[in-house]
Design a protein around this motif. Structure first.
Motif, PDB file in Angstrom:
ATOM      1  N   ARG B 128       0.889  -1.214  -0.035  1.00  0.00           N
ATOM      2  CA  ARG B 128       0.076  -0.069  -0.214  1.00  0.00           C
ATOM      3  C   ARG B 128       0.794   1.299   0.101  1.00  0.00           C
ATOM      4  NH1 ARG B 128      -5.108   0.500   1.760  1.00  0.00           N
ATOM      5  NH2 ARG B 128      -4.508   2.120   3.472  1.00  0.00           N
ATOM      6  N   LYS B 179      -5.755   0.228  -3.551  1.00  0.00           N
ATOM      7  CA  LYS B 179      -5.497   0.218  -1.975  1.00  0.00           C
ATOM      8  C   LYS B 179      -6.564  -0.108  -1.147  1.00  0.00           C
ATOM      9  CE  LYS B 179      -3.458   3.957  -0.645  1.00  0.00           C
ATOM     10  NZ  LYS B 179      -3.223   5.447  -0.742  1.00  0.00           N
ATOM     11  N   GLN B 183      -6.810  -2.983   1.484  1.00  0.00           N
ATOM     12  CA  GLN B 183      -7.296  -2.960   2.958  1.00  0.00           C
ATOM     13  C   GLN B 183      -8.347  -3.817   3.069  1.00  0.00           C
ATOM     14  OE1 GLN B 183      -5.519  -1.186   4.986  1.00  0.00           O
ATOM     15  NE2 GLN B 183      -7.231  -1.942   6.604  1.00  0.00           N
TER      16      GLN B 183
END
Lengths: 179, 277
Positions: B128, B179, B183
């Motif tokens: 990330r 991202k 997550q």
């Protein structure tokens, strides 16, 4: 060939996508057909994941560096914009004069055809030529053919107008702050 | 002599050994393997399998082994079949027989799945982070671009004028979605296999909720059969990585095109341009 400047970094970035898709396909194929619970096949799970992570961790910083240092050539970009690209704006112009969009879309298309036949841009047609297409055309028609004006009209959220892009930059900064 | 050879009398064929061994790959999870063992040693302490003294010696030595991995001083033996046997072999060198008690109630099946997930949890923030770095560059470029105009394309045909800044940012948002995907993957990685045994669960009375907590997982995996074979997270990560790579490829393809003499919209800096072939 000494004159060449090859974009190797970007070509390899393009190619790595293919390699990564191969890793995904490989693991999915390994998983397909396994019963529940452990089988030795699962030992093949790590190599593709490590390789994919390594590729991203190597590739992304290189891309960041390459894009940080790449030079833009605004004059070349501007030169590639021709007046025909404002044909939609021409149609929108007539909409603002009260005509229905379906009709104005066809009229803009005819303006492009006439201009092409005469070997000029949309800004090369005379007012008389425009008015022979439709009397709603007036002298202010030429202002809509300015590309910056065209961009500025697209100011709704998510559009390319400077004021919308400023909002977008702020949105981008906000999500990065949350990261 | 391997640690698992009790059932066999003959020697394993050399090529079969090479096919079977996973050490070259899974030694990357060395620290995670030790961390899993440290937590397991604590988890089985209450069941009376380890005396407090044995427990202390195991913990102290595992920490020393962990340090060896970090410093790069750990020496693998030719008989180390995988990272788990390497750690246990070394532990036996340091403390002798009690090393053999550590694996009670555990299997390499739940152990390796735990190591892999620990590795994934440690690596996701790194991925990330490099994506964020590129996003920062894109925003920077967008700001620098001001009101610079460029042609926008559909079907690769000139369509409408756009701002260069808008184009830069068109590559920002796909990365933001990438991202978000990474997550959201975290909660599915964060299901603890350890305590599932080989497949049927562990006979040792361990508190798996406390174990999950100690290792930084959300919760213990609810089904032992599923837990030892669930590799969804690995496939999902590969999808996420592929999707990111496809986004980068899209950006890269445009740069290749735009740096050509015919377009000439951009010029590469020499630092990122190998000498021409």
């Amino acid at each position: 060939m000494p004159q060449k400047k090859n974009a190797d970094v970007f070509e390899l970035t393009r190619a790595k996508a293919g390699s990564l898709l191969g890793l995904l396909t490989g693991l999915m194929s390994t998983l397909k057909g396994l019963p529940s619970s452990y089988d030795k096949d699962l030992q093949e799970d790590k190599a593709p994941v490590f390789a994919a992570a390594d590729t991203l961790l190597m590739m992304l910083p290189v891309l960041s560096g390459a894009l940080q240092t790449i030079s833009a050539r605004p004059e070349r970009m501007r030169a590639a914009i021709d007046s025909y690209m404002m044909a939609t704006d021409l149609a929108d112009y007539l909409v603002n004069k009260g005509l229905p969009f379906r009709e104005t879309h066809a009229l803009a298309g005819r303006a492009v055809r006439v201009a092409l036949e005469l070997g000029v841009g949309l800004d090369g047609l005379t007012l008389e030529q425009y008015q022979s297409l439709h009397p709603a055309f007036e002298a202010d028609v030429y202002t809509v053919l300015d590309p910056l004006e065209s961009v500025k009209r697209r100011k709704a959220l998510g559009g390319t107008a400077p004021q919308a892009v400023r909002v977008q930059i702020q949105q981008a900064k906000n999500v990065l702050k949350g990261a | 002599m391997t640690l698992w050879g009790g059932r066999f009398s003959g020697k394993l064929d050399q090529n079969a050994w090479a096919l079977n061994t996973s050490l070259p790959i899974d030694q990357r999870m060395a620290v995670q393997d030790v961390d899993g063992s440290l937590a397991w040693a604590d988890a089985i302490l209450g069941s009376g399998i380890l005396s407090p003294d044995e427990h202390t010696r195991i913990i102290t030595s595992l920490k020393a082994i962990r340090q060896e991995f970090i410093e790069g001083s750990f020496v693998f033996a030719p008989s180390d079949e995988d990272i788990h046997t390497a750690v246990e072999r070394r532990l036996a060198e340091l403390i002798g027989a009690p090393a053999g008690k550590l694996h009670t109630g555990r299997s390499r099946n739940d152990q390796v799945a735990t190591d892999f997930r620990l590795w994934m949890l440690a690596t996701l923030p790194d991925v990330r982070s490099v994506i964020t770095d590129l996003q920062n560059v894109l925003v920077e470029r967008a700001e620098l671009a001001g009101e610079t105009l460029m042609p926008g394309y559909t079907h690769l045909q000139r369509a409408q004028p756009i701002l260069l800044a808008h184009w830069w940012l068109s590559h920002f948002w796909p990365l933001e979605r990438d991202k978000q995907r990474l997550q959201s993957l975290v909660k599915r990685v964060s299901s603890l296999p350890l305590g599932s045994g080989a497949l049927a669960g562990t006979p040792v009375d361990v508190d798996r909720i406390a174990l999950a907590d100690a290792l930084g997982f959300d919760a213990p995996a609810p089904n032992s059969l599923d837990a030892v074979s669930d590799r969804d997270f690995a496939a999902e990560f590969l999808f996420c990585a592929s999707m990111t790579a496809v986004h980068l490829s899209k950006l890269a393809e445009q740069i290749v095109l735009f740096t050509s003499a015919e377009f000439g919209f951009f010029e590469l800096s020499d630092a990122f341009q190998p000498a021409p072939a």
